[in-house]
Design a protein around this motif. Structure first.
Motif, mmCIF file in Angstrom:
data_model
loop_
_atom_site.group_PDB
_atom_site.id
_atom_site.type_symbol
_atom_site.label_atom_id
_atom_site.label_comp_id
_atom_site.label_asym_id
_atom_site.label_seq_id
_atom_site.Cartn_x
_atom_site.Cartn_y
_atom_site.Cartn_z
ATOM 1 N N GLU A 260 -2.059 20.050 -16.812
ATOM 2 C CA GLU A 260 -3.080 20.886 -16.155
ATOM 3 C C GLU A 260 -2.626 22.307 -15.789
ATOM 4 O OE1 GLU A 260 -4.696 18.708 -16.954
ATOM 5 O OE2 GLU A 260 -4.908 16.928 -15.729
ATOM 6 N N ASP B 70 -3.555 17.812 -7.988
ATOM 7 C CA ASP B 70 -4.382 16.615 -8.042
ATOM 8 C C ASP B 70 -4.082 15.836 -6.765
ATOM 9 O OD1 ASP B 70 -5.513 14.174 -8.488
ATOM 10 O OD2 ASP B 70 -4.790 13.971 -10.551
ATOM 11 N N ASP C 238 -10.206 16.343 -12.092
ATOM 12 C CA ASP C 238 -9.719 15.876 -10.790
ATOM 13 C C ASP C 238 -8.670 16.803 -10.187
ATOM 14 O OD1 ASP C 238 -7.790 15.257 -12.636
ATOM 15 O OD2 ASP C 238 -7.415 13.231 -11.927
ATOM 16 N N ASP C 239 -8.539 18.000 -10.730
ATOM 17 C CA ASP C 239 -7.620 18.974 -10.134
ATOM 18 C C ASP C 239 -8.392 19.964 -9.277
ATOM 19 O OD1 ASP C 239 -5.410 17.926 -11.503
ATOM 20 O OD2 ASP C 239 -4.572 19.947 -11.708
HETATM 21 MG MG MG Z 1 -5.244 15.353 -12.751
#
Ligand code: MG
Ligand code: F6R
Length: 366
Positions: A235, A14, A55-56
């Motif tokens: 994640e 991220d 958002d990764d």
């Molecule tokens: Mg993230």
């Protein structure tokens, strides 16, 4: 490249969200593409593809240097640093939070995640890359159990001779920092007893018992920049080899028809359904969620990545998405109450210690 082994390395980080923690910006993805394209022209890597989930951002790379290779990890690190610079220029959200400053040789010690497998390419090599957002590292346990140990999910377990002897699962006990190997079908109940504790025992890889071939791996060790130690729980990525003695592509995908509950979501402090979505729907906006999973299918050919195919872009997952939305509606009504909110100690963020400190003098012994 008959006996040469190919390595599939997937790195996740991220480097700054757009908007807030929802997605990545196209300019950040372009920066990653430029960096890896240049590395490809210099012969450092065989092929690459850039993906993102929430958002990764995710670097999918093939090369011939094996797992945990310093040069490949350095390349991923430099790529993420360049992406972070782009993110900072755009003032994207939280750009400085996901990574440390100085590279030490292995990216897992620096903030980003890495899932890697090395194998001799078969005549045809279908591989699925699963990427997640607003989830935690134990989130793959249920799917891995279904894929490799449940004949009601994977019919090949009772009809493909190569799978009849079952699979060996490697688990990481994140509390005691130790690992154990469990073999199914004989030790199925032991596997479930451990893997059901998704906040403590993490299935990190799976191999085929008949010949020891690697079948799946997840990114499990990751540096927690905030806590200052290995053990970030967010994640994770998962790689699964498919077909001809491994579960079929459809058997792997079948494990995601139930949007089962995982820890993560808002402030990494809630449980919510893992929603399987096509690439373009991996934008968790409702209460920063619900948690997402995408799947990129590749054929690997002479170390080249043929693909990706967007695996959840299929109406047969509409019901899973509908159920995920229904359970989101149900869970959200619980607001800050457990079990929607994670118990103390499991939540990544908690103001509770500060609140307790504020009112500490008001407690009376009973
Ligand atoms: Mg993230
Ligand atoms: C969890 C996540 C978000 C943030 C939340 C608060 O994966 O990234 O849910 O935790 O948006 O973010 P901050 O603390 O940055 O305001």
């Amino acid at each position: 490249m008959a006996d040469e082994k190919v390595t599939l390395s997937v790195f996740t980080a991220d480097v700054g969200g757009f908007v807030g923690h929802v997605s990545s910006h196209p300019e950040v993805l372009d920066t990653a593409k430029e960096r890896l394209y240049t590395a490809g022209t210099k012969g450092k890597i065989s092929d690459f593809h850039i993906l993102r989930c929430g958002d990764d951002i995710n670097l999918v790379i093939t090369h011939l240097r094996g797992t945990d290779d310093r040069e490949i990890h350095a390349l991923a690190w430099d790529t993420f640093l360049a992406c972070r610079e782009t993110a900072e220029e755009l003032k994207l959200y939280g750009a400085k939070r996901g990574m440390l400053e100085d590279f030490t040789g292995n990216i897992k010690c620096m903030g980003p995640g890495a899932a890697e497998i090395e194998f001799a390419e078969r005549t045809s090599e279908p591989v699925l890359v699963f990427l997640s957002n607003k989830t935690s590292v134990g989130s793959w346990n249920l799917a891995l159990y279904k894929i490799f140990a449940d004949p009601f999910n994977t019919s090949g377990l009772v009809s493909d001779a190569a799978m009849l002897n079952g699979f060996t699962f490697r688990l990481l006990d994140i509390r005691e920092e130790r690992t154990v190997e469990i073999s199914t079908p004989e030790e199925l109940h032991i596997l479930l007893a451990l893997a059901g504790s998704t906040s403590r025992y993490i299935i990190t890889s799976v191999s085929r018992r008949s010949d020891g071939e690697i079948a799946a791996a997840i990114s499990s060790e990751k540096y927690d920049v905030l806590a200052g130690k290995i053990g970030a729980r967010c994640e994770p990525a998962m790689l699964v080899r498919c077909q001809s003695g491994f579960p079929a592509v459809g058997e792997v995908m079948e494990a995601f028809t139930l949007p089962y509950l995982v820890s993560g979501w808002m402030r990494y402090s809630h449980i919510g359904p893992l929603m399987p979505v096509p690439f373009y729907e991996a934008n968790p906006t409702r209460f920063d969620g619900p948690p997402r999973v995408i799947s990129a299918g590749f054929q690997i050919s002479g170390s080249r990545l043929i693909g990706p195919h967007d695996m959840f872009d299929d109406p047969s997952f509409d019901e899973a998405r509908r159920l995920a939305n229904k359970s989101t509606e149900y869970l959200r009504r619980h607001g800050p109450f457990q079990p929607h909110r994670l118990p103390e100690g499991e939540a990544e963020y908690s103001l509770l210690p500060i609140i307790l400190d504020k009112i500490k003098d008001r407690f009376r012994k009973v």
